[in-house]
Motif scaffolding. Structure first.
Motif, PDB file in Angstrom:
ATOM      1  N   ASN A   1      15.078  -9.254  -7.308  1.00 35.83           N
ATOM      2  CA  ASN A   1      15.071  -8.796  -5.917  1.00 35.83           C
ATOM      3  C   ASN A   1      15.722  -7.423  -5.845  1.00 35.83           C
ATOM      4  N   TRP A   2      14.916  -6.418  -5.541  1.00 38.33           N
ATOM      5  CA  TRP A   2      15.422  -5.054  -5.518  1.00 38.33           C
ATOM      6  C   TRP A   2      16.365  -4.799  -4.349  1.00 38.33           C
ATOM      7  N   PHE A   3      16.303  -5.612  -3.319  1.00 37.43           N
ATOM      8  CA  PHE A   3      17.123  -5.372  -2.128  1.00 37.43           C
ATOM      9  C   PHE A   3      18.402  -6.205  -2.112  1.00 37.43           C
ATOM     10  N   ALA A   4      18.621  -6.990  -3.161  1.00 35.67           N
ATOM     11  CA  ALA A   4      19.891  -7.721  -3.249  1.00 35.67           C
ATOM     12  C   ALA A   4      21.040  -6.750  -3.494  1.00 35.67           C
ATOM     13  N   ASN A   5      20.758  -5.681  -4.218  1.00 35.57           N
ATOM     14  CA  ASN A   5      21.746  -4.631  -4.470  1.00 35.57           C
ATOM     15  C   ASN A   5      21.390  -3.429  -3.604  1.00 35.57           C
ATOM     16  N   PRO A   6      22.290  -2.983  -2.714  1.00 36.44           N
ATOM     17  CA  PRO A   6      21.955  -1.860  -1.819  1.00 36.44           C
ATOM     18  C   PRO A   6      21.562  -0.586  -2.561  1.00 36.44           C
ATOM     19  N   TRP A   7      22.149  -0.341  -3.738  1.00 37.64           N
ATOM     20  CA  TRP A   7      21.789   0.847  -4.495  1.00 37.64           C
ATOM     21  C   TRP A   7      20.322   0.798  -4.912  1.00 37.64           C
ATOM     22  N   GLU A   8      19.887  -0.359  -5.411  1.00 35.42           N
ATOM     23  CA  GLU A   8      18.494  -0.504  -5.805  1.00 35.42           C
ATOM     24  C   GLU A   8      17.581  -0.509  -4.575  1.00 35.42           C
ATOM     25  N   GLY A   9      18.030  -1.148  -3.504  1.00 38.56           N
ATOM     26  CA  GLY A   9      17.230  -1.180  -2.288  1.00 38.56           C
ATOM     27  C   GLY A   9      17.031   0.204  -1.706  1.00 38.56           C
ATOM     28  N   PHE A  10      18.100   0.997  -1.683  1.00 36.65           N
ATOM     29  CA  PHE A  10      17.961   2.350  -1.166  1.00 36.65           C
ATOM     30  C   PHE A  10      17.106   3.214  -2.085  1.00 36.65           C
ATOM     31  N   ALA A  11      17.090   2.914  -3.374  1.00 34.91           N
ATOM     32  CA  ALA A  11      16.201   3.650  -4.279  1.00 34.91           C
ATOM     33  C   ALA A  11      14.745   3.440  -3.878  1.00 34.91           C
ATOM     34  N   VAL A  12      14.395   2.204  -3.506  1.00 31.25           N
ATOM     35  CA  VAL A  12      13.026   1.922  -3.060  1.00 31.25           C
ATOM     36  C   VAL A  12      12.751   2.627  -1.732  1.00 31.25           C
ATOM     37  N   ILE A  13      13.722   2.588  -0.812  1.00 33.00           N
ATOM     38  CA  ILE A  13      13.531   3.232   0.494  1.00 33.00           C
ATOM     39  C   ILE A  13      13.417   4.744   0.337  1.00 33.00           C
ATOM     40  N   VAL A  14      14.240   5.330  -0.540  1.00 30.31           N
ATOM     41  CA  VAL A  14      14.145   6.766  -0.807  1.00 30.31           C
ATOM     42  C   VAL A  14      12.763   7.106  -1.359  1.00 30.31           C
ATOM     43  N   ALA A  15      12.234   6.247  -2.221  1.00 32.89           N
ATOM     44  CA  ALA A  15      10.890   6.481  -2.766  1.00 32.89           C
ATOM     45  C   ALA A  15       9.843   6.489  -1.661  1.00 32.89           C
ATOM     46  N   VAL A  16       9.987   5.591  -0.680  1.00 33.47           N
ATOM     47  CA  VAL A  16       9.047   5.560   0.446  1.00 33.47           C
ATOM     48  C   VAL A  16       9.122   6.852   1.246  1.00 33.47           C
ATOM     49  N   VAL A  17      10.343   7.295   1.547  1.00 33.54           N
ATOM     50  CA  VAL A  17      10.532   8.493   2.367  1.00 33.54           C
ATOM     51  C   VAL A  17      10.009   9.729   1.640  1.00 33.54           C
ATOM     52  N   VAL A  18      10.381   9.871   0.369  1.00 32.09           N
ATOM     53  CA  VAL A  18       9.973  11.047  -0.402  1.00 32.09           C
ATOM     54  C   VAL A  18       8.462  11.059  -0.592  1.00 32.09           C
ATOM     55  N   TRP A  19       7.889   9.896  -0.889  1.00 29.31           N
ATOM     56  CA  TRP A  19       6.444   9.798  -1.100  1.00 29.31           C
ATOM     57  C   TRP A  19       5.669  10.265   0.140  1.00 29.31           C
ATOM     58  N   GLY A  20       6.158   9.925   1.323  1.00 34.19           N
ATOM     59  CA  GLY A  20       5.476  10.327   2.542  1.00 34.19           C
ATOM     60  C   GLY A  20       5.736  11.757   2.950  1.00 34.19           C
ATOM     61  N   ALA A  21       6.819  12.377   2.431  1.00 34.97           N
ATOM     62  CA  ALA A  21       7.186  13.734   2.839  1.00 34.97           C
ATOM     63  C   ALA A  21       6.685  14.796   1.884  1.00 34.97           C
ATOM     64  N   ILE A  22       6.337  14.428   0.655  1.00 34.77           N
ATOM     65  CA  ILE A  22       5.904  15.410  -0.342  1.00 34.77           C
ATOM     66  C   ILE A  22       4.679  16.207   0.118  1.00 34.77           C
ATOM     67  N   PRO A  23       3.645  15.584   0.715  1.00 33.77           N
ATOM     68  CA  PRO A  23       2.452  16.365   1.075  1.00 33.77           C
ATOM     69  C   PRO A  23       2.738  17.578   1.956  1.00 33.77           C
ATOM     70  N   PHE A  24       3.550  17.401   2.998  1.00 37.74           N
ATOM     71  CA  PHE A  24       3.857  18.525   3.882  1.00 37.74           C
ATOM     72  C   PHE A  24       4.547  19.654   3.118  1.00 37.74           C
ATOM     73  N   VAL A  25       5.521  19.301   2.300  1.00 35.22           N
ATOM     74  CA  VAL A  25       6.262  20.317   1.554  1.00 35.22           C
ATOM     75  C   VAL A  25       5.360  20.994   0.529  1.00 35.22           C
ATOM     76  N   ALA A  26       4.570  20.212  -0.190  1.00 34.94           N
ATOM     77  CA  ALA A  26       3.721  20.772  -1.237  1.00 34.94           C
ATOM     78  C   ALA A  26       2.684  21.737  -0.654  1.00 34.94           C
ATOM     79  N   ILE A  27       2.019  21.337   0.412  1.00 32.90           N
ATOM     80  CA  ILE A  27       0.982  22.196   1.007  1.00 32.90           C
ATOM     81  C   ILE A  27       1.603  23.437   1.629  1.00 32.90           C
ATOM     82  N   THR A  28       2.758  23.294   2.270  1.00 29.91           N
ATOM     83  CA  THR A  28       3.416  24.446   2.885  1.00 29.91           C
ATOM     84  C   THR A  28       3.871  25.451   1.834  1.00 29.91           C
TER      85      THR A  28
END
Length: 319
Positions: free
Chosen positions: A174-201
């Protein structure tokens, strides 16, 4: 017969508007053009913000909410309670760290994709931009569902891949049992969705770098990292700082990704300021305390906004 007198219109000089009027009209025109937009923003954003500030100085409970009566005035009591709470400062530090990490990874990955877009062939570039736009257009709910499936404890692809390539047993992890691992997954979601705007700009900024300038640097012996550091990056630095500040502001107010990844019931270890304000307002029914947290969040965001606006003004002065 006497000859006809010349028409007055041919002899009388045309009436000219005073220079002062023209100058005033010229200066007022931009403000008149943006006045409808300013009025709409004040109506849509200004009034709710004002109402939230007023609510933070009151003591709103369910009694006043259901009865429709005016809540009693509490002054700065809500701020005193919030700012004296140790957990609030833990959430502030966590939010700042989260925003900085997400923005740094987003800018690093986005810059990498932008440089790659400049080097590939035109048809590959078109495919990559199409994929980036598709990722950017994907709703938060869909992206969160995809990443929840990828990190699922029983059927997640991440556990299967790690178990296959590392030889360790990740079945049921369970990746969310440990907050460090859980936030790693959440950071991946945020970064994955934000890369297109930054890359194209940033790719658009790279296309404006004069080819002659880079060619001259290559003649002088500059290559690779040296060429990018001393020639290319200084040309795109103003826009890079603007995008970095904007990304930090967006990540500071992250809410949807955490709320959706935790199924609408985030644990206290996953509270950021946006989540904390929402929980206090609508789960604990401390509406005024939630408003006070939101006001403090807005004040903290103004710091990032000041950097953003300052860079915007500096960029305008340079141009």
């Amino acid at each position: 017969m006497r000859p006809a007198e010349p028409a007055a219109s041919l002899t009388t000089p045309p009436t000219r508007r005073p220079r002062g009027r023209r100058r005033i009209a010229r200066r007022a025109t931009p403000y008149l053009l943006i006045a409808p937009t300013i009025a709409t923003l004040l109506l849509v954003l200004g009034y709710p913000l004002f109402d939230m500030v007023v609510l933070s100085f009151q003591d709103m409970t369910r009694k006043e909410l259901f009865a429709g009566t005016s809540p009693p005035w509490a002054g700065v009591d809500q701020y005193r309670v919030v700012l004296s709470d140790h957990f609030f400062w833990v959430v502030v530090a966590r939010t700042v760290a989260f925003a900085v990490v997400c923005a740094a990874l987003t800018m690093l990955c986005g810059l990498g994709f932008a440089l790659l877009l400049r080097e590939v062939s035109p048809w590959v570039r078109g495919v990559m931009i199409g994929v980036l736009v598709a990722v950017w257009a994907m709703p938060f709910m869909v992206a969160a569902s995809v990443f929840r499936w990828l990190s699922d404890a029983d059927y997640g692809v991440i556990n299967w891949l790690l178990g296959r390539f590392t030889g360790s047993d990740f079945q049921g992890h369970n990746w969310f049992a440990n907050p460090w691992e859980g936030f790693a997954v959440i950071v991946a979601v945020v970064v994955w969705g934000a890369i297109p705007f930054v890359a194209i700009t940033l790719h658009a900024a790279l296309t404006q770098v004069p080819a002659e300038l880079e060619e001259a640097a290559r003649v002088d012996g500059a290559r690779g990292v040296t060429l990018f550091r001393h020639v290319t990056f200084p040309m795109i630095r103003p826009l890079f700082v603007v995008v970095a500040a904007l990304s930090t502001i967006w990540d500071f107010g992250a809410f949807s990704q955490i709320w959706l990844m935790r199924g609408g019931q985030p644990e206290r270890d996953y509270y950021l300021l946006g989540v904390y304000s929402f929980i206090e307002s609508f789960a604990v029914n401390r509406y005024s305390a939630g408003a006070a947290i939101a006001v403090v969040t807005v004040l903290l965001l103004l710091v990032g906004s000041a950097v953003y606006l300052r860079q915007i003004l500096r960029t305008g002065e340079i141009e």
